[in-house]
Design an enzyme around this catalytic site. Structure first.
Site, PDB file in Angstrom:
ATOM      1  N   TYR A   1      -2.244  -1.369  10.323  1.00  0.00           N
ATOM      2  CA  TYR A   1      -1.910  -1.331   8.533  1.00  0.00           C
ATOM      3  C   TYR A   1      -1.288  -1.285   8.404  1.00  0.00           C
ATOM      4  O   TYR A   1      -0.147  -1.485   7.747  1.00  0.00           O
ATOM      5  CB  TYR A   1      -2.972  -0.488   8.767  1.00  0.00           C
ATOM      6  CG  TYR A   1      -3.534  -0.786   6.757  1.00  0.00           C
ATOM      7  CD1 TYR A   1      -4.207  -1.901   6.585  1.00  0.00           C
ATOM      8  CD2 TYR A   1      -3.066  -0.251   6.128  1.00  0.00           C
ATOM      9  CE1 TYR A   1      -4.180  -2.070   5.357  1.00  0.00           C
ATOM     10  CE2 TYR A   1      -3.434   0.162   4.911  1.00  0.00           C
ATOM     11  CZ  TYR A   1      -4.071  -1.459   3.506  1.00  0.00           C
ATOM     12  OH  TYR A   1      -4.165  -1.641   2.978  1.00  0.00           O
TER      13      TYR A   1
ATOM     14  N   SER B   1       0.861  -1.370  -0.042  1.00  0.00           N
ATOM     15  CA  SER B   1       0.632  -0.121  -0.135  1.00  0.00           C
ATOM     16  C   SER B   1       0.792   1.102   0.002  1.00  0.00           C
ATOM     17  O   SER B   1       1.867   1.193   0.541  1.00  0.00           O
ATOM     18  CB  SER B   1      -0.586  -0.171   1.437  1.00  0.00           C
ATOM     19  OG  SER B   1      -1.488   1.005   1.621  1.00  0.00           O
TER      20      SER B   1
END
Length: 249
Positions: free
Chosen positions: A154, A141
């Site tokens: 995350y 990401s």
């Protein structure tokens, strides 16, 4: 001799995973849709079948090593080989750093980080064993590079995916196995809901080309391109598929 590739996609029941499964199948590849969500996984298989493609669903909890081992073994039992492993399954963050729900923190690490590690290890072992010069693609990401509020765990997992991809690429290169990470930005999937809930979504959209969320099918196209022989020089890289999010002020 059957020359069709066999592609395993974790998180294939929805979002990026489902669109990627449909993309590979539309190009003639045989697809294993792997997910904990049986209904969604079966839906993906049915969509592929209706379009004339070939797919199978295998239920998997990627946070369990034995499940991922079984996924790879069952894939070979069904289709005889494994050419592409897309380690895509993931969940959102676990809240602000000082307000961590530790159960959710550990679950995020187990799925997003350990799940990818297990996929790299087991697919890499099987490709080496079968003498297949395969491709392992991992979903990282832009938030493996950039900080944002409320997604502490995350960020940790996506940073780990980036470095695991680089390390694995180095070690698997002698066997002709490529390892690549993709770094999506703000994609129109359920994970983005957390940013919407915190009122951050409009500001994020303003930082991408076109000012809109990236569609999962756009990510699927990039994953497919990276799997091709024409991308043979790309390994150990993190490919930004973020519509400029990480580069725009």
């Amino acid at each position: 001799m059957d020359t069709k590739r066999v592609v395993v996609i974790t998180g294939g029941a929805s979002g990026i995973g489902q669109e990627t499964a449909l993309k590979f199948a539309s190009k003639g590849d045989r697809v294993v849709v792997a997910d904990y969500n049986e209904a969604g996984g079966q839906e993906t298989v049915e969509l592929i079948a209706k379009a004339g493609g070939e797919a199978a669903f295998i239920k998997v909890d990627v946070s369990k090593h034995e499940d991922v081992q079984a996924l790879v073994e069952k894939t070979v039992e069904i289709f005889g080989r494994i050419d592409v492993m897309f380690n895509n399954a993931g969940i959102g963050g676990a809240g602000p750093v000082l307000d961590q729900n530790m159960d959710l923190y550990h679950r995020t690490i187990a799925i997003n980080q350990h799940g990818v590690a297990y996929g790299i290890i087991e697919a890499g072992r099987k490709m080496k064993e079968l003498g297949i010069k395969g491709v392992i693609i991992n979903t990282a990401s832009v938030f493996g590079f950039l900080a944002s509020y409320g997604t502490f765990a995350y960020h940790a997992t996506k940073g780990a995916v980036i470095m695991m991809s680089k390390s694995a690429a180095l070690e698997l290169a002698p066997y002709g196995i490529r390892v690549v990470a993709i770094a999506p930005g703000v994609v129109d999937t359920p994970i983005i809901q957390g940013f919407k809930d915190r009122g951050m979504l409009e500001g994020m959209k303003a930082k991408v080309m076109g000012g809109e969320l990236t569609k999962p099918e756009a990510i699927a196209k990039s994953v497919y391109l990276l799997s091709l022989e024409e991308a043979e020089a790309i390994t150990g890289s993190v490919v930004m598929v973020d519509q400029g999010y990480a580069g725009f002020k």
